[in-house]
Design an enzyme around this catalytic site. Structure first.
Site, mmCIF file in Angstrom:
data_model
loop_
_atom_site.group_PDB
_atom_site.id
_atom_site.type_symbol
_atom_site.label_atom_id
_atom_site.label_comp_id
_atom_site.label_asym_id
_atom_site.label_seq_id
_atom_site.Cartn_x
_atom_site.Cartn_y
_atom_site.Cartn_z
ATOM 1 N N ASP A 1 -58.205 5.468 12.248
ATOM 2 C CA ASP A 1 -57.295 5.200 13.351
ATOM 3 C C ASP A 1 -57.340 6.402 14.311
ATOM 4 O O ASP A 1 -57.973 7.429 14.032
ATOM 5 C CB ASP A 1 -55.870 4.908 12.854
HETATM 6 C C1 NOJ Z 1 -53.606 3.369 17.150
HETATM 7 C C2 NOJ Z 1 -53.116 2.143 16.453
HETATM 8 O O1 NOJ Z 1 -52.470 2.483 15.245
HETATM 9 C C3 NOJ Z 1 -54.209 1.138 16.144
HETATM 10 O O2 NOJ Z 1 -53.623 -0.038 15.699
HETATM 11 C C4 NOJ Z 1 -55.063 0.893 17.347
HETATM 12 O O3 NOJ Z 1 -56.069 -0.042 17.020
HETATM 13 C C5 NOJ Z 1 -55.660 2.196 17.815
HETATM 14 N N1 NOJ Z 1 -54.607 3.119 18.160
HETATM 15 C C6 NOJ Z 1 -56.577 2.005 19.006
HETATM 16 O O4 NOJ Z 1 -55.845 1.657 20.107
#
Ligand code: NOJ
Length: 720
Positions: free
Chosen positions: A262
C-alpha cells in the site's frame, strides 16, 4: 510476440528495481495530480524516475499518454509502464458506494456496474484497478466501511468474486478488461475502535471464519494482484507479516501473482517499529514476497545493496520482475502501450447514466414506512428540504474521475420527474457535525406547512467516510435532528432521505419520521433514483448488508455473533444480564432489514430430507408470495445455526441468498442446496471442519427469522 525473458536478460539491476516501483503521476508531470497518500516520505532521484515501471493517480488519458510516451522515449528496453487507479465504484460514471452495492444482494448488478467501470477505465488509460476491497468490517466508525460490502463473509465473497470476474473478463488482453488488485490483506477492517490505520488483534478462529475468506475467493477467481494492508495484525504489520504473506497466502493458498504494497507502507515499517531503518524495511517487505513498492523508495534505495550482500539473490529479483513483465504482456501493453486510452477526456453517456440510476434504485434501503410512501404521482406542491436537498456531493469518496457537479441532485431529480409540480427547495441547515446555525429553520417550516408532501434530505458529508475519516459518533447531527422535528411537526406527509457512507444511528429520527429511505452515496444519478423511488416508479428492494446500531456505544455490533449468555428476553436492563444500562443490545435495524412497496409472505420452508451424510446434500424449498398488487424484488435468504459444536457457533449465519423478481400476486418456490462444506468452521485445533449434529435453518432476515426447520449431519468431516 515479445520475449520477456530476453528483455530481462539485458536489464540492469536498477532497471529491474524500477519494475518493482510505483509512483504518483505528479512526479512525472508538472501538474497537481490527485494524491491518495502521504507524499512527504518520498525521496527518489531523477535518474531512478526513468526506470519506474508503474504509475498511479493521473487525471486524464492525455496525462497517461504523455507519461507513457516520454517514458518510452527514455527507456532503452521499451518496457511500457502500467497505470493503476482506485476504480472503486465507477471511473467516470459513478455508481453507488460498495457498501450500498452490498445491500443490493445482486451480484449481477455488481457485474454490470464493474464492466461499465472497466470499459470507461480502459479509455481513461487505466490497466489495473485497486479493487475489490473485501475487508470484512463490523465497526461503522471506521471510514473505510464505505468501501466494503458489509459484515458478512459470504456476501463479501460473492460480491468480491463478481467484481474480479467482471473487471478482468475472460481475457486480460481484451480491451474492455483491466486487471484487479484485491485488498487490503488482511483484516484492515478490524481496526480497533474503528480508527483508521489502528492496531488489529484477532484470533485465528475469527480471522479464518470471517476476515480471510473473501480474499481467498477473489484470488481463486483469478485476481492478478493483492495488496497487504497498512495495519499490524496481531503485532506484525501485514507487509512484513510472514504468517500472512508466506504461510497463508503463498504456502497454503498457493498465490503466485503479484503483491503490491500500500501507499508508503514499506517505509512505514519503520514507523510501526519493526524495522530500524529503510534497509531493514526493504528487507522485511521483499522477504515477505512484496513485489512492487508503492510510493516510498526503499527498494530503489536498498534492494541493490541487499542483493550485493547476498541477502537476496538475483534469481529472486528476476522472479519478481518476470511476474510484472508477464502481466504487462498479458495486458497487451507491449503491443499497444496506450491500450485503448482515448486521446481526449471521456464523457458520461446516457446509457451509463441509466446503469448508475438502476443501481442506485436497487441499493437504496427503505428503513421505515408508515404508509406515507410511495407519494402520489399526482402530487402538485412539494418541499425539498435539508442539506442534501440540492447537494451535488452525493457520489461518495473514491469517485475516481467522477465529478460532483455532474451528479443529479435530489431537487433536480424531482423536478425532472414532476415538471408541472411546484417545488420549493430549502437547505434549512448545514451538514457538518458541529453546525449550529438554525436561521434557515423558519423558511423550511413554512415551506413544509404549505406543501402536500415534504422530502427531507439529511445525512453526513461524503468526505466523512473513506480513508482516514473515522467518526466518534454515528448519530444524525443534532441540528439536522432538530430540523427534522420542526418540519415533521408541521407536516406528517414527510419522507426522510438519509445519505451516508456508513451505518448511522437513526434512533431519534426513527421516533418521529413517517418514512426513512437510506440512499448511502448513490452516485451520478442519485437524485433521479430518489425521485423514482419516492413516487413509486421504482420499488425499494435493498436490504442492509450491515447492522445499524441503536447507539454508537454498541459498536462493534453485528448479526452473526455467538450466543450472548445471561441475556434473557430483550428489554430493560436487569442485574447479572448481558444488556446495557440504557437499553439492551438489539440494533435499530438488523442486517438484512429493508422494506418494499410490495408485501412478501414467507409461506413455507421445506427440506428434501431431515438428515444427511457428508457426501449428500439437502434441497431447501422456500415458498414466497407477493401478496400485493405491486411488482417487486425480494432477496430470499437462507440462514443456519450449528446448535452444538466444539466451539461456540454464530447464532445465525447467512449461507445462501437469491434476489428474485415477483409480479403482483405471484408466488414462487425458491430452491437452495445445502452441502457439507457450507457447515464447516475453524475449530480449536486449527482445522476447517464440520461436526455431526443438529442444525437449524431459517429464512427471513437477522432478528426476524421465520419458518425454522432442523436437520442432522450424520457424519461430519471432523470424523473422517
Ligand atoms: C492507500 C489506500 O489504502 C489504498 O486502498 C489505495 O489503493 C492506495 N492508497 C492507492 O491509492
Amino acid at each position: 510476440m515479445v520475449d520477456i525473458k530476453k528483455i530481462l536478460k539485458r536489464m540492469t539491476v536498477r532497471e529491474k528495481i524500477g519494475q518493482l516501483s510505483q509512483y504518483n503521476a505528479n512526479l512525472f508531470l508538472d501538474t497537481d495530480a490527485m494524491v491518495t497518500g502521504n507524499m512527504d516520505m518520498l525521496v527518489i532521484s531523477g535518474e531512478d524516475l526513468k526506470y519506474v515501471g508503474h504509475v498511479l493517480n493521473f487525471k486524464s488519458p492525455a496525462e497517461m499518454r504523455q507519461i507513457q510516451k516520454e517514458h518510452l522515449q527514455n527507456d532503452r528496453n521499451k518496457i511500457p509502464m502500467l497505470f493503476m487507479m482506485d476504480v472503486i465504484h465507477g471511473f467516470r460514471t459513478i455508481y453507488p458506494i460498495p457498501l450500498a452495492l452490498g445491500c443490493s444482494f445482486n451480484p449481477d448488478l455488481v457485474t454490470e456496474c464493474s464492466r461499465m467501470a472497466a470499459r470507461e477505465a480502459v479509455k481513461g488509460g487505466v490497466q489495473v484497478t485497486f479493487t475489490p476491497m473485501v475487508d470484512y468490517v463490523r465497526d461503522a466508525r471506521w471510514g473505510r466501511v464505505m468501501e466494503s460490502t458489509g459484515e458478512d463473509a459470504y456476501l463479501n465473497s460473492v460480491m468480491g468474486e463478481a467484481q474480479v470476474r467482471a473487471f478482468q473478463g475472460d481475457d486480460l488482453s481484451d480491451k474492455e478488461s483491466i486487471a484487479v488488485c484485491v485488498k487490503h490483506f488482511a483484516a484492515y477492517g478490524g481496526a480497533e475502535a474503528g480508527r483508521d490505520y489502528n492496531t488489529v488483534e484477532l484470533s485465528e478462529h475469527t480471522l479464518r471464519e470471517h476476515y480471510l475468506p473473501a480474499y481467498k475467493v477473489c484470488l481463486d477467481a483469478g485476481a492478478e494482484i493483492i495488496m497487504p494492508s497498512f495495519n499490524t495484525l496481531n503485532g506484525v504489520p501485514a507487509t512484513a507479516n510472514s504468517w500472512l504473506m508466506k504461510t497463508v497466502l503463498k504456502d497454503e493458498w498457493g498465490f503466485d501473482g503479484i503483491v503490491i504494497s500500500d501507499f508508503g507502507a514499506i517505509k512505514e515499517l519503520i514507523d510501526h517499529g519493526v524495522a530500524q531503518d529503510g534497509k531493514a524495511a526493504a528487507r522485511l517487505a521483499f522477504d515477505n514476497n512484496c513485489n512492487i513498492e508503492m510510493c516510498s523508495a526503499m527498494y530503489f534505495s536498498y534492494l541493490e545493496e541487499l542483493i550485493g550482500e547476498n541477502v537476496f539473490s538475483m534469481a529472486q529479483l528476476d522472479e519478481a520482475v518476470l511476474k510484472v513483465l508477464d502481466l504487462k504482456k498479458r495486458l497487451g501493453m507491449f503491443d499497444n502501450p496506450y491500450r485503448g486510452a482515448d486521446v481526449t477526456d471521456i464523457e458520461i453517456t446516457h446509457e451509463n447514466r441509466e446503469v448508475s440510476r438502476r443501481a442506485a434504485e436497487e441499493c437504496a434501503v427503505l428503513l421505515k414506512n408508515n404508509g406515507v410512501l410511495p407519494f402520489k404521482k399526482s402530487t402538485k406542491k412539494l418541499a425539498v428540504i435539508g442539506p442534501f436537498a440540492d447537494n451535488h456531493n452525493i457520489i461518495g469518496f473514491w469517485s475516481c474521475n467522477g465529478k460532483n457537479e455532474e451528479s443529479v441532485t435530489v431537487a433536480d431529480g424531482i423536478k425532472a420527474l414532476l415538471p408541472d409540480a411546484e417545488i420549493t427547495v430549502i437547505e434549512g441547515c448545514g451538514d457538518e457535525w458541529n453546525d449550529t446555525d438554525t436561521s434557515g429553520f423558519d423558511e423550511a417550516v413554512n415551506a413544509a406547512k404549505a406543501s402536500e408532501v415534504v422530502i427531507l434530505c439529511l445525512g453526513e458529508p461524503q468526505d466523512y467516510s473513506g480513508e482516514g475519516n473515522s467518526r466518534l459518533e454515528l448519530e444524525l447531527h443534532k441540528i439536522q435532528l432538530e430540523l427534522a422535528k420542526a418540519v415533521i411537526g408541521v407536516n406528517r406527509n414527510t419522507a426522510v432521505l438519509t445519505f451516508s457512507g456508513r451505518p448511522m444511528v437513526l434512533t431519534e429520527l426513527e421516533k418521529t419520521a413517517p418514512a426513512i429511505l437510506h440512499m448511502w452515496f448513490p452516485g451520478t444519478e442519485g437524485g433521479m433514483a430518489v425521485a423514482n423511488l419516492l413516487f413509486g416508479f421504482a420499488n425499494p428492494c435493498g436490504k442492509l448488508s450491515m447492522t445499524f446500531p441503536r447507539s454508537t456505544g454498541q459498536c462493534p455490533i453485528y448479526y452473526n455473533h455467538t450466543n450472548i449468555i445471561k441475556y434473557g428476553k430483550p428489554g430493560a436492563h436487569k442485574p447479572y444480564c448481558a444488556s446495557y444500562i440504557e437499553h439492551d443490545n438489539l440494533p435499530l435495524y438488523s442486517f438484512g432489514h429493508g422494506l418494499s412497496y410490495s408485501d412478501f409472505a414467507y409461506e413455507e420452508l421445506a427440506l428434501s430430507k431431515d438428515a444427511m451424510t457428508a457426501d449428500e446434500s439437502i434441497e431447501v424449498s422456500i415458498t414466497v408470495h407477493n401478496t400485493s398488487d405491486i411488482a417487486g424484488k425480494e432477496t430470499v435468504m437462507l440462514y443456519m445455526c450449528d446448535m452444538v459444536a466444539s466451539t461456540a457457533r454464530p447464532v445465525q449465519q447467512l449461507i445462501a441468498f437469491k434476489k428474485i423478481y415477483f409480479e403482483p400476486s405471484e408466488r414462487k418456490v425458491i430452491k437452495f442446496t445445502v452441502t457439507e462444506p457450507m457447515l464447516r468452521f475453524w475449530n480449536n485445533n486449527n482445522e476447517y471442519v464440520s461436526e455431526p449434529g443438529e442444525f437449524r435453518l431459517w429464512t427471513g432476515y437477522a432478528d426476524h427469522l421465520v419458518l425454522e426447520k432442523k436437520f442432522s449431519l450424520m457424519i461430519g468431516s471432523s470424523d473422517v
